[in-house]
Scaffold this motif. Sequence first.
Motif, mmCIF file in Angstrom:
data_model
loop_
_atom_site.group_PDB
_atom_site.id
_atom_site.type_symbol
_atom_site.label_atom_id
_atom_site.label_comp_id
_atom_site.label_asym_id
_atom_site.label_seq_id
_atom_site.Cartn_x
_atom_site.Cartn_y
_atom_site.Cartn_z
ATOM 1 N N ILE A 146 85.495 -54.888 -46.485
ATOM 2 C CA ILE A 146 86.063 -53.817 -47.303
ATOM 3 C C ILE A 146 85.604 -52.493 -46.700
ATOM 4 O O ILE A 146 84.420 -52.336 -46.359
ATOM 5 N N PRO A 147 86.506 -51.504 -46.524
ATOM 6 C CA PRO A 147 86.085 -50.228 -45.928
ATOM 7 C C PRO A 147 84.869 -49.636 -46.641
ATOM 8 O O PRO A 147 84.756 -49.701 -47.868
ATOM 9 N N GLY A 148 83.951 -49.089 -45.843
ATOM 10 C CA GLY A 148 82.791 -48.413 -46.403
ATOM 11 C C GLY A 148 81.609 -49.299 -46.713
ATOM 12 O O GLY A 148 80.574 -48.816 -47.183
ATOM 13 N N THR A 149 81.726 -50.607 -46.439
ATOM 14 C CA THR A 149 80.626 -51.529 -46.738
ATOM 15 C C THR A 149 79.896 -51.985 -45.481
ATOM 16 O O THR A 149 79.171 -52.976 -45.492
ATOM 17 N N ASP A 150 80.071 -51.251 -44.394
ATOM 18 C CA ASP A 150 79.483 -51.629 -43.102
ATOM 19 C C ASP A 150 77.973 -51.773 -43.171
ATOM 20 O O ASP A 150 77.388 -52.670 -42.546
ATOM 21 N N GLY A 151 77.323 -50.880 -43.905
ATOM 22 C CA GLY A 151 75.868 -50.934 -43.984
ATOM 23 C C GLY A 151 75.370 -52.235 -44.585
ATOM 24 O O GLY A 151 74.415 -52.840 -44.083
ATOM 25 N N ALA A 152 76.021 -52.685 -45.650
ATOM 26 C CA ALA A 152 75.622 -53.942 -46.288
ATOM 27 C C ALA A 152 75.810 -55.117 -45.337
ATOM 28 O O ALA A 152 74.980 -56.035 -45.288
ATOM 29 N N LEU A 153 76.896 -55.100 -44.574
ATOM 30 C CA LEU A 153 77.145 -56.173 -43.610
ATOM 31 C C LEU A 153 76.076 -56.190 -42.521
ATOM 32 O O LEU A 153 75.535 -57.249 -42.168
ATOM 33 N N ALA A 154 75.746 -55.017 -41.985
ATOM 34 C CA ALA A 154 74.732 -54.938 -40.922
ATOM 35 C C ALA A 154 73.360 -55.353 -41.439
ATOM 36 O O ALA A 154 72.607 -56.054 -40.745
ATOM 37 N N LEU A 155 73.022 -54.942 -42.650
ATOM 38 C CA LEU A 155 71.728 -55.324 -43.228
ATOM 39 C C LEU A 155 71.658 -56.824 -43.481
ATOM 40 O O LEU A 155 70.604 -57.452 -43.326
ATOM 41 N N PRO B 260 73.376 -63.235 -47.100
ATOM 42 C CA PRO B 260 74.828 -63.291 -46.903
ATOM 43 C C PRO B 260 75.635 -63.556 -48.178
ATOM 44 O O PRO B 260 76.742 -63.022 -48.330
ATOM 45 N N GLU B 261 75.103 -64.350 -49.087
ATOM 46 C CA GLU B 261 75.860 -64.626 -50.312
ATOM 47 C C GLU B 261 76.046 -63.357 -51.140
ATOM 48 O O GLU B 261 77.120 -63.137 -51.723
ATOM 49 N N LYS B 262 75.019 -62.518 -51.188
ATOM 50 C CA LYS B 262 75.150 -61.246 -51.901
ATOM 51 C C LYS B 262 76.042 -60.287 -51.116
ATOM 52 O O LYS B 262 76.877 -59.580 -51.689
ATOM 53 N N ALA B 263 75.872 -60.257 -49.791
ATOM 54 C CA ALA B 263 76.677 -59.372 -48.949
ATOM 55 C C ALA B 263 78.160 -59.736 -49.027
ATOM 56 O O ALA B 263 79.028 -58.862 -48.935
ATOM 57 N N GLU B 264 78.450 -61.029 -49.201
ATOM 58 C CA GLU B 264 79.852 -61.455 -49.342
ATOM 59 C C GLU B 264 80.498 -60.779 -50.542
ATOM 60 O O GLU B 264 81.654 -60.331 -50.476
ATOM 61 N N LYS B 265 79.765 -60.669 -51.639
ATOM 62 C CA LYS B 265 80.319 -60.034 -52.843
ATOM 63 C C LYS B 265 80.543 -58.543 -52.632
ATOM 64 O O LYS B 265 81.456 -57.961 -53.209
ATOM 65 N N ILE B 266 79.705 -57.927 -51.809
ATOM 66 C CA ILE B 266 79.824 -56.486 -51.546
ATOM 67 C C ILE B 266 80.917 -56.199 -50.531
ATOM 68 O O ILE B 266 81.752 -55.302 -50.714
ATOM 69 N N THR B 267 80.941 -56.968 -49.455
ATOM 70 C CA THR B 267 81.784 -56.659 -48.295
ATOM 71 C C THR B 267 83.102 -57.411 -48.241
ATOM 72 O O THR B 267 84.028 -56.989 -47.545
ATOM 73 N N VAL C 238 69.233 -47.226 -45.947
ATOM 74 C CA VAL C 238 69.501 -47.703 -47.305
ATOM 75 C C VAL C 238 71.005 -47.729 -47.569
ATOM 76 O O VAL C 238 71.729 -46.782 -47.248
ATOM 77 N N TYR C 239 71.467 -48.831 -48.145
ATOM 78 C CA TYR C 239 72.892 -48.963 -48.468
ATOM 79 C C TYR C 239 73.151 -48.491 -49.896
ATOM 80 O O TYR C 239 72.550 -48.987 -50.850
ATOM 81 N N GLN C 240 74.030 -47.506 -50.027
ATOM 82 C CA GLN C 240 74.497 -47.050 -51.327
ATOM 83 C C GLN C 240 76.003 -47.268 -51.371
ATOM 84 O O GLN C 240 76.741 -46.729 -50.545
ATOM 85 N N ASP C 241 76.456 -48.028 -52.336
ATOM 86 C CA ASP C 241 77.869 -48.402 -52.383
ATOM 87 C C ASP C 241 78.718 -47.227 -52.870
ATOM 88 O O ASP C 241 78.465 -46.677 -53.945
ATOM 89 N N PHE C 242 79.697 -46.834 -52.069
ATOM 90 C CA PHE C 242 80.534 -45.687 -52.424
ATOM 91 C C PHE C 242 81.244 -45.884 -53.758
ATOM 92 O O PHE C 242 81.533 -44.927 -54.480
ATOM 93 N N ARG C 243 81.512 -47.142 -54.103
ATOM 94 C CA ARG C 243 82.199 -47.413 -55.364
ATOM 95 C C ARG C 243 81.313 -47.123 -56.567
ATOM 96 O O ARG C 243 81.814 -46.875 -57.666
ATOM 97 N N GLU C 244 80.007 -47.134 -56.342
ATOM 98 C CA GLU C 244 79.062 -46.889 -57.429
ATOM 99 C C GLU C 244 78.623 -45.437 -57.514
ATOM 100 O O GLU C 244 78.248 -44.965 -58.592
ATOM 101 N N GLN D 114 74.083 -43.620 -43.008
ATOM 102 C CA GLN D 114 73.208 -44.765 -43.231
ATOM 103 C C GLN D 114 73.903 -46.074 -42.862
ATOM 104 O O GLN D 114 73.251 -47.016 -42.391
ATOM 105 N N ASN D 115 75.213 -46.150 -43.064
ATOM 106 C CA ASN D 115 75.952 -47.329 -42.595
ATOM 107 C C ASN D 115 75.743 -47.532 -41.098
ATOM 108 O O ASN D 115 75.439 -48.638 -40.630
ATOM 109 N N TYR D 116 75.925 -46.453 -40.341
ATOM 110 C CA TYR D 116 75.814 -46.576 -38.888
ATOM 111 C C TYR D 116 74.363 -46.787 -38.457
ATOM 112 O O TYR D 116 74.093 -47.471 -37.468
#
Length: 686
Positions: free
Chosen positions: A214-223, A259-266, A557-563, A303-305
């Motif tokens: 999902i766009p904007g979730t790159d940081g969560a995927l990398a972490l 990864p299970e948590k990251a799947e829900k985010i990304t 630190v990952y901060q979700d843009f949706r939040e 922070q994503n990058y």
Amino acid sequence: MGETKIVKTSCAVCGACCEIDAYVEDGKLVSVEGAKNTPMQEGGMCAKGVAAAQFEYNPERILYPMKRIGEKGEGKFARISWDEAYDMIAENLLKVRREYGPEATVFYVGYPKWFRPAMLRFANLYGSPNFCTESSTCFQAAALAWKSIYGNKICGPDLKNTKTLLIWSSNLYHSKTTTSGSYQALKKRGVKIIDVDPRHTVTAHDADLHLQLIPGTDGALALSMAQVIIEEDLYDHDFVENYVFGFEEYREYVQEFPPEKAEKITGVPADKIRRAARLYAGNGPASLMFSASPIVHHINGVQNYRAVFSLIALTGNYDIEGGNRTQPGPFSPANEFGKVKRYDGKEAIGQKDFPAWFDLPCQEAQCTRLADYILEEDPYPIKAVFSAGMNHRMWPKPGHLLEALKKLDFYVNTDMFWSDASTVADLVLPACTSYEREEVQTKPGGRFFFSNRAVEPLGEAKNDIEIIMEVMKRMGLEDEVLAKGYDAYMQYILEPSGLTLEELKAHPEGMKGKNLYPPAVKTYEREPFHTPSGKVEIRSLVLERYKDTHGYYGLPVYQDFREIAGVDQKQYPLILNTGSRKPQFFHSRVYRMPWLAGIEAEPMVEIHPEDGKKYGIEDGAKVRVVSPAGEMTGTAAYHVGGKPGVVYIYHGSSHGDANELIGKDYLDPISGFPGFKSYFCRMERV
């Protein structure tokens, strides 16, 4: 029909600035093709370059100096001489400096970029800290993210020696068309390719593994990839223990992203995240291919990058063969680009809002909030803008900037075409295209190329640097390099290479510098990292300086843009992504070229068929897109490449600019970059 001659020159329609063979008949450019003797280019050209004649002879070309005679924005101009234009600029800029101080003038370079160092020299001598470029919304945030970790300029992938290539949101076939052959060559020699991209592009189609997030979730995927690499003990212990600062805190933090948590985010399946992590960390050497803007065009972009770039250090793929190298091939030094430093004796615009931008110096001021700085006179009055290639459509809510430019005491723009940004100027100057001027270009591998003038300038168009030189002369400002003339300036650029301008002109295929340095690896063993700790800073001490004042974190630190966006997502349920590269477009400049603009008669609103059915919008229907910041209409186009719930619109069209949908204050707090690729909207059938 007269004799046809072939001129070795370059195409500057887009950022690639490819070398080309221009076919000229009776002094007129008739066609172009990619230079066949050019490394990496292989004789190819993209659609934008092929339309060269429509670029060169466009009816919207500015041909003479033009002075405003009507109200600002009315579009009424009268032709004047260059002498009158130079005197007008000198008089107004000296008046502003005298009455308000040099900081009251902003010096701006949009596109093209080739004369940036000369404009910076002008700004420095004038005494203004406010040298700005279009990189306030393009690339510099990626460079800032990298520098916060490694302390140097971004290191590209060593494609020649890599075994695994991790491409993070770069669609080569659309943004770097001439390198597509090299990409295919990687496949043929068995390189494993992981592609991270919200859309299933041609590049993703050719990859071994596509992580469609999902766009904007790159940081969560990398972490999450980092969590797998650390948990499975795949990280490079030696490199981390000796050269990485902040690893213990980072190791603890990434445990929040299994990864299970990251799947829900990304939206990326957990098993794919694990496969990607194991492949990147286990099939080395591995390299990462970055892109200028897609990851940083989010309000959590830096922070994503930083999370993405940290993977290089974690796996020990920094500055080794096949990894991301400081100097992967031969290198020959040159003057100017990267060598001219911005005058920082006064506070620059953006410095209070985005302090890390200046601590990790980009050598330019941050001007995303330029309109506000003009209208609010904060931190001080801005009364003049001296610009070249000003394109207000590079900003969010571009109409807001256009209104602000009207309020200036004096605004001059040098450009090739009559853009909307030029119609509100007090003075408009005609610039040469790349086919009408000479230029010394530095290339990879220690190579230099002389771009010849293929045709004489149309009307009274001039080389941007020659304009800058003459304006400085009229103002009584003497820069020791620019004062000697344009040929001397080109020779100055070449000086460290050991080449002379005459030698380079005599070699149309280009030349390698005489002062050539061999490839290097593990430079950090001889010289510490240029960071406060002297190490790779996964935890950035520069960013931590501003934790209390600006809310910056040292860790990625990952901060979700949706939040954190503060947008009612029930009212605006769709994610809006603007500007994903198309092969026929480059920002707004090619909409005036019939071959290219005709491909899409009006803005395409690309949606997944599932969303079309959900909202009752058929393929090809007229649709209105509404965001918290504005609205526009376009044509719905079903596109299965993206995920359901995401709307894609290219920007820059005067028939409906997607950037008008982006809130002017929807910015990354570290870089000031707009969240162009993850805002919110809804769709309505017209």
